[in-house]
Motif scaffolding. Sequence first.
Motif, PDB file in Angstrom:
ATOM      1  N   ASP A  37       0.851  -1.201   0.000  1.00 31.75           N
ATOM      2  CA  ASP A  37       0.000   0.000   0.000  1.00 31.75           C
ATOM      3  C   ASP A  37       0.884   1.247   0.000  1.00 31.75           C
ATOM      4  OD1 ASP A  37      -1.912   1.904   0.250  1.00 31.75           O
ATOM      5  OD2 ASP A  37      -2.683   1.235   2.182  1.00 31.75           O
ATOM      6  N   ARG A  38       0.729   2.091  -1.022  1.00 30.90           N
ATOM      7  CA  ARG A  38       1.578   3.266  -1.165  1.00 30.90           C
ATOM      8  C   ARG A  38       1.412   4.207   0.018  1.00 30.90           C
ATOM      9  NH1 ARG A  38       0.592   6.474  -6.535  1.00 30.90           N
ATOM     10  NH2 ARG A  38       1.372   4.480  -7.317  1.00 30.90           N
ATOM     11  N   ALA A  39       0.187   4.469   0.471  1.00 34.01           N
ATOM     12  CA  ALA A  39      -0.048   5.404   1.585  1.00 34.01           C
ATOM     13  C   ALA A  39       0.558   4.876   2.879  1.00 34.01           C
ATOM     14  CB  ALA A  39      -1.543   5.644   1.759  1.00 34.01           C
ATOM     15  N   PHE A  40       0.436   3.567   3.119  1.00 33.03           N
ATOM     16  CA  PHE A  40       1.004   2.985   4.333  1.00 33.03           C
ATOM     17  C   PHE A  40       2.521   3.139   4.351  1.00 33.03           C
ATOM     18  CE2 PHE A  40       2.881  -0.603   6.598  1.00 33.03           C
ATOM     19  CZ  PHE A  40       2.252  -0.503   7.831  1.00 33.03           C
ATOM     20  N   LEU A  41       3.170   2.890   3.207  1.00 38.46           N
ATOM     21  CA  LEU A  41       4.622   3.003   3.140  1.00 38.46           C
ATOM     22  C   LEU A  41       5.079   4.448   3.315  1.00 38.46           C
ATOM     23  CD1 LEU A  41       5.319   0.523   0.190  1.00 38.46           C
ATOM     24  CD2 LEU A  41       5.770   0.155   2.626  1.00 38.46           C
ATOM     25  N   GLN A  42       4.314   5.391   2.771  1.00 35.59           N
ATOM     26  CA  GLN A  42       4.679   6.799   2.925  1.00 35.59           C
ATOM     27  C   GLN A  42       4.587   7.233   4.386  1.00 35.59           C
ATOM     28  OE1 GLN A  42       1.926   8.611   0.210  1.00 35.59           O
ATOM     29  NE2 GLN A  42       3.203   8.222  -1.611  1.00 35.59           N
ATOM     30  N   LEU A  43       3.507   6.830   5.051  1.00 33.02           N
ATOM     31  CA  LEU A  43       3.371   7.174   6.465  1.00 33.02           C
ATOM     32  C   LEU A  43       4.399   6.441   7.318  1.00 33.02           C
ATOM     33  CD1 LEU A  43      -0.537   7.167   6.823  1.00 33.02           C
ATOM     34  CD2 LEU A  43       0.989   9.144   6.761  1.00 33.02           C
TER      35      LEU A  43
END
Length: 709
Positions: A455-461
């Motif tokens: 998940d892109r958002a999870f990795l960014q956070l």
Amino acid sequence: MSEVRKRTRVDNMNEVDHLLEHRFETLSLEEKLEVKRLGPHHPMDIAISQTAGKQNRAFNVEWFAKKKWLTASIQKKALFCFPCLLFGGSGGEVTWSRTGYKDLKHLSERITKHESSNSHLDNAVKLGLFGRVNVAVQIDSAYQRGIEEHNRQVEENRYVLGRIITCIKLCGKCETALRGHDESADSLNPGIFRCIFETMCEGDARLQRHYDAHPVFKGTSSTIQNELLDCMYEVYRDEIAKQVDETSFVAVQADETTDVSCKSQMVVVLRYLLPCNTVTERFLEFVEVKDKTGVGLCNSIKVVLEPLNLREKLIAQTYDGAAVMSGNVRGVQTLLKETYPNAQFVHCYAHQLKLTLQQLCSARISILKVFFANLTAFATFFSGAPKRVAALSEATHRRIPRPPAVRWNFKSRTVNAVWETRAALLQCMEAVRTQPGWDEKTISEAYGLSKKLRDRAFLQLLEFFSLLMPEVDVLYNTLQKRSIDAPCINSALAHFKENVQKMRQQADNLAATSHDGTDEPGRRVANTAQVMKEACDTVISQVEQRFSQSDHLIAAKLVDSSFFPQFVLSFPTSELDCAVKLWPLDNKEKLKSELITLYRHSELHTGKTALSLLKSIFENNLEENFAETVILLKIIATTPMTTAESERNFSTLKRIKTFTRNTMGQPRLNALAMLSIESQLIQQLQDFIPKVIEKFSQRKDRRAAFLFK
């Protein structure tokens, strides 16, 4: 029982004139006994005279000393016999009981004659025996037997209740449910309480007799259990109130806690010094807060504290961030200080800064709440399962830090571990999904975690918090140093805010990084840049609010023994000014003199803490000489500071969190928490069970088998 007419007691009820107006037989038993106790009234100013021809006679008060039964009426100016006045005369002796005797010429011979009369002797005997014999007991032997039977039954009831209370105490200490799914005798799951009670009956003939004699009511019903729980909590609260009344200062800690049924409540804990100079933290009450504004939270805390009369004693207040998030931490502590002016707001050692900030971010930003829940799932997946741990070690050559049961101990290294090993973790999850030998539950959980790692958002956070959490750790560790001072605090806060502001400016760049992640089709993509900025703003705001008032950390250096050699050469004037400004220390000059003397005598401060110094002063009987210093030491020991106190013990707040997360919304949660968390205090109360029984006996809604009259 018929109601007896009561009279107003008067001081002159043994005077003749009063007894003539209120006959003795009309008085209550209590008044009659009082008249007997007072005895005959001897007015020394009585004026009784008689004129016979040229000779005048006057009564001599010396007769009162010769004849104890003799009394006189001031209004009638006549003599009376006290026993006959009370019980009545007969025949020629009526004069001594009703009209009064006035013939002074024949007084001597009439006194002798009256003393020899049967009427006087009978009345004297009646007066002597009055009040010594309970006629009802002598006449009615059945009444006496009834009293004995009643007392025996009461004693038996109290014994049974005592054993039931012991069962409840044991269940509470072990944090087990009192009732099962079915309370019937042939049930396969009657509950642990019933099993313990029946086991106790096997070795107790008195308890077994009660259990067998009452086929319906045995004292194991939920009604009796709940009533006893209420009574036990009342006794506990009375003991806490007694301890608080004897201590000099109190600190209050409030926190939000959630049980396994996801019901959120606020818990209130008191911290104070016991008479033996030992710091204790006591659970006080769970509060269900419906109004989560600053005013609502403050009013809820005030309602709990009001019965304890802590206006001048309350010297510290501390809250977890999430518990007062909606009401603004600063607002709650400011409102509470209006009622408790000495209650300084401090950041409690039990509230780890990193987790407090995490909870605040999660509470204010729903996306972060989901993020931290998913992050915790990684550590949970590999905890307590050797096969999973072996697979993780083979893939990453390291372990995911396991999150403790108490959530505010969440470590930032979990974030770093998942971030640094994300690629290896993804390979491990794929291996679990594809290789044989894994159960369906493990495969399902591994599939869900692998989706998070894509998940892109999870990795960014995840990358964002891997950069933010170390900054929080640096600030927290800096504030934990003993050599803390105002410039150091201000420098640490300024450096922290500067670094977080830089991260805020880099939020757009972090959000633009893909990390080879993907977005689920049809799912709304979160604006992670805005989430990061809001998190930075929240962290900066909360750090400023919590540590803008850090004078208590500086003032605490006054009694830090590691600084005493330095203070001998140069007295800490600025630290003393901070202490006097914060706390009720009236005599600044005397405190300064005491501290100067204390710094010079190294034999008094062999320990390293304020509490050890306080004990040393008392052991050497110097508490009167160092009166102001003792006050300062008690305040600092009572205040739940951050400096050098982090993780020093398993605090009451942590124990309550653990208890509620293993408790299914049972009724009487206050009492169950008290029995579980404060079991040691309950064991120390020697008269705990008798007090609970006494309170239970005073309740109106008890069952007939346990009536106490």
